[in-house]
Structures are given as C-alpha cells and as structure tokens.
Write an enzyme that holds these catalytic residues in place. Structure first.
Site, PDB file in Angstrom:
ATOM      1  N   VAL A  25     -22.711  -6.156 -10.990  1.00  0.00           N
ATOM      2  CA  VAL A  25     -22.946  -4.709 -10.904  1.00  0.00           C
ATOM      3  C   VAL A  25     -21.641  -3.974 -10.579  1.00  0.00           C
ATOM      4  O   VAL A  25     -21.241  -3.038 -11.280  1.00  0.00           O
ATOM      5  CB  VAL A  25     -24.032  -4.391  -9.835  1.00  0.00           C
ATOM      6  CG1 VAL A  25     -24.110  -2.890  -9.572  1.00  0.00           C
ATOM      7  CG2 VAL A  25     -25.383  -4.940 -10.292  1.00  0.00           C
ATOM      8  N   GLY A 105     -32.260 -23.856 -18.802  1.00  0.00           N
ATOM      9  CA  GLY A 105     -33.299 -23.106 -19.521  1.00  0.00           C
ATOM     10  C   GLY A 105     -32.846 -21.654 -19.710  1.00  0.00           C
ATOM     11  O   GLY A 105     -33.035 -21.046 -20.767  1.00  0.00           O
ATOM     12  N   ASP A 128     -29.621 -27.443  -7.945  1.00  0.00           N
ATOM     13  CA  ASP A 128     -29.636 -28.836  -8.408  1.00  0.00           C
ATOM     14  C   ASP A 128     -28.259 -29.404  -8.788  1.00  0.00           C
ATOM     15  O   ASP A 128     -28.095 -30.610  -8.864  1.00  0.00           O
ATOM     16  CB  ASP A 128     -30.561 -28.980  -9.624  1.00  0.00           C
ATOM     17  CG  ASP A 128     -32.006 -28.646  -9.287  1.00  0.00           C
ATOM     18  OD1 ASP A 128     -32.376 -28.745  -8.109  1.00  0.00           O
ATOM     19  OD2 ASP A 128     -32.764 -28.281 -10.209  1.00  0.00           O
TER      20      ASP A 128
HETATM   21  O1  F6P Z   1     -34.420 -26.221 -10.165  1.00  0.00           O
HETATM   22  C1  F6P Z   1     -34.580 -25.980  -8.812  1.00  0.00           C
HETATM   23  C2  F6P Z   1     -35.776 -26.709  -8.267  1.00  0.00           C
HETATM   24  O2  F6P Z   1     -35.875 -26.399  -6.892  1.00  0.00           O
HETATM   25  C3  F6P Z   1     -35.788 -28.220  -8.473  1.00  0.00           C
HETATM   26  O3  F6P Z   1     -34.970 -28.886  -7.549  1.00  0.00           O
HETATM   27  C4  F6P Z   1     -37.239 -28.524  -8.326  1.00  0.00           C
HETATM   28  O4  F6P Z   1     -37.593 -29.686  -9.023  1.00  0.00           O
HETATM   29  C5  F6P Z   1     -37.905 -27.316  -8.925  1.00  0.00           C
HETATM   30  O5  F6P Z   1     -36.954 -26.268  -8.900  1.00  0.00           O
HETATM   31  C6  F6P Z   1     -39.143 -26.853  -8.203  1.00  0.00           C
HETATM   32  O6  F6P Z   1     -39.712 -25.827  -8.924  1.00  0.00           O
HETATM   33  P1  F6P Z   1     -40.828 -24.837  -8.378  1.00  0.00           P
HETATM   34  O7  F6P Z   1     -40.196 -23.923  -7.386  1.00  0.00           O
HETATM   35  O8  F6P Z   1     -41.309 -24.145  -9.588  1.00  0.00           O
HETATM   36  O9  F6P Z   1     -41.872 -25.698  -7.719  1.00  0.00           O
END
Ligand code: F6P
Length: 320
Positions: A25, A105, A128
C-alpha cells in the site's frame, strides 16, 4: 504507467502478511499509484469485496498477526470461467494489476489472472516454508519461534517425569517446521516427510536413549500427516522406558505478532512487488536468496525443486 493496483491474501494466513500489505500500500502510494485492498482472497476478488486503501488504512498493522484483508481458499479459481469473472470485476474497479500473497495455490491464481491480461505478482506468505523459489517464506520464522517456545515448555515437564513428548507441528507436506524447530530445540528425533516414518526404528532409538544414554526425557517432533501423534505416544509408553505424551500444536502456530525477521522480509518483498509491476511485468513471484530479494517467472518457480535438507538432518543426528 500503471495507476491502480490491488493486494490480496489467500490460503492459510501467516504472521507478516500485514507487514507485506502495508509495504504494498505505502510503496504504491509513494509511487503515485492507487492501491485497493481485496478482501478474502480470490473469493472477495470475484465477489467485488474491494476497498480503496490510504496510507492510514495500514497504520499500526505491521505488528499484528493474521491478515487485515482476511483470507480464503477458493478451489473454483482453477476454473477459467471464474478467472474471467475475476478479471471483469477488477476491470470494473479499473484495477490493472494485483499483488497476491500466499502459497503455491495463490501463485497459480496469480498466473491464471496474468494469462488473461491482469499482471500479478506472487509473494510467499505461508508458515510452511514450502515454496521452492525462496529460501524463506513470510511467517515461517514467527511460526518457528512459537513452536520452540512450546517445545521448551514441554521439555521442562517431560524431564521432570521421565517422559517422551511427541509434538506434532504443521507444515502440510513440507518438513521444514519440524526440522528447524527440532534443531533449535535439540529434539532427539525429527519425523518429517523428507525423513520418512519408521516406527520400529523410532522405538529402538528411544530405547537406546533411555537404556544406554540414560536420558531423562526425549523430544520427538513430528510433522502433521505422518501418523497419529496420540497413537505414537501410546506405542512409546508400551514399548520403551519412557512414558509417552502427545501434544498437537495446531493453529496456535499460525498466530501471533510477526518476528522482526518476518516484518523486514515482508516489507522488502512487498516493495519489490510494486517495483516489478511499475516496470510493467507480471506473472512473477518474489523470493529471497541469501539476503538478496529476487524474482522469477511463476511458471518456473512452480517447477523448482526444494533444496535438499539432508545435511541439516545429519547435523541434528550428530549432535544428539
Ligand atoms: O498452509 C498452512 C497450514 O497451516 C498448513 O501447515 C496446514 O496443513 C494447513 O494450513 C491447515 O489448514 P486449515 O487452516 O485450513 O485447517
């Protein structure tokens, strides 16, 4: 010269996303560009949940975890028709380009939009650390600090009771949270997708630590999705001299005020994203290599393989 850009966060939130939003921003405004906040990721983009941001819209957000823009996962964004709906929505606001903060993604969505004429830049925002085109993702450092704080506490109680603590950490299909938290907390065993899961070997190793090395406690850090942590703790109780206890850290790893490292990383990356857009480029993603901010074609980035962690696993084992 580009006049209006958007910024969104998508996928799982990560500490430091707000610092990246702030940088986009303010860096945009400093370059004479109008910046629009797109709420709830690609979902909000398609639905038109879009608001113009001012310098003051991002005051005091640097220190906050989560993302002020909200985030969502929209699997439907893989559908070219949905991407075109998104493009139309952006055009109705006059938005010519978007900075998309999230995981791979999110990068795929950014590439799809670029391919229909909206220049997009991906920033790696995920705890991650599973994006190969950067040494470190925004949020990884903070999550690690959260994890080791928990492990340090579990160590105190484990040592008092001759227990083995099995600590499940996040990471999706990437073992970096397990590996780096294991190294920084002196864990006896690290189980991760890269390392594999061999139950017999784990139990044998724990017995050896108990009997031959006379250890008072043991810490086992395990990546999610490897096995049931409770079940492993039960097997440890049944088959070794340690009493096993499992702790699943869960979403606590995603929250909290970002570390200084994540704030600086996000700020540098956010500014770079705007610079790339100003130069008329799209379909790129920003990363850090060594201490240099770099960028790649998203397509190339998505095909990169992650640097091997073999030597770090060997190092951890040498020191136990
Ligand atoms: O990608 C981040 C993360 O926290 C991963 O470590 C985990 O597998 C996933 O998202 C959990 O997703 P949600 O918050 O949709 O349960």
């Amino acid at each position: 010269m580009i006049k209006k850009i958007g910024v969104l966060t998508s996928g799982g939130d990560a500490p430091g996303m707000n610092a990246a939003i702030r940088a986009v921003v303010r860096s945009g405004i400093a370059r004479g560009i109008e910046v629009y906040g797109i709420y709830d990721g690609y979902k909000g983009l398609v639905e038109g949940h879009i608001v113009k941001m001012e310098r003051s819209s991002v005051s005091d957000i640097m220190i906050r975890g989560g993302t002020i823009l909200g985030t969502a996962r929209l699997p439907e964004f893989k559908d070219p028709k949905v991407v075109l709906e998104g493009k139309k929505m952006l055009e109705s606001f006059g938005i010519e380009a978007v900075v998309c903060i999230g995981g791979d993604g999110t990068y795929r969505g950014a590439l799809a939009l670029t391919n229909v004429g909206i220049n997009c830049i991906g920033l790696p925002g995920t705890i991650d650390n599973d994006i190969s085109s950067t040494d470190q993702t925004i949020g990884f450092d903070t999550a690690l600090n959260t994890v080791i704080e928990a492990i340090d506490k579990l160590r105190d109680t484990s040592a008092s009771h001759h227990r083995c603590s099995v600590i499940e950490v996040m990471g999706n299909h990437c073992g970096d949270i397990a590996l780096y938290s294991g190294i920084s907390s002196g864990a006896e065993i690290i189980i991760s997708p890269e390392k594999g899961y061999d139950e017999a070997e784990i139990l044998e190793r724990l017995n050896e630590l108990d009997v031959k090395r006379n250890k008072r406690h043991a810490i086992v850090v395990i990546s999610e999705k490897m096995t049931d942590a409770e079940l492993l703790a039960k097997k440890i109780s049944e088959n070794t001299g340690f009493s096993g206890r499992a702790t699943v850290l869960g979403h606590i790893q995603r929250g909290g005020s970002p570390s200084a490292y994540d704030r600086v990383l996000a700020t540098r990356m956010g500014d770079k994203a705007v610079e790339i857009l100003v130069n008329g480029e799209g379909g790129k993603c920003v990363g850090i290599r060594g201490n240099e901010i770099v960028y790649y074609d998203i397509e190339e980035a998505l095909n990169m393989t992650k640097k091997s962690r073999k030597s770090l696993y060997e190092l951890q084992e040498r020191l136990i």
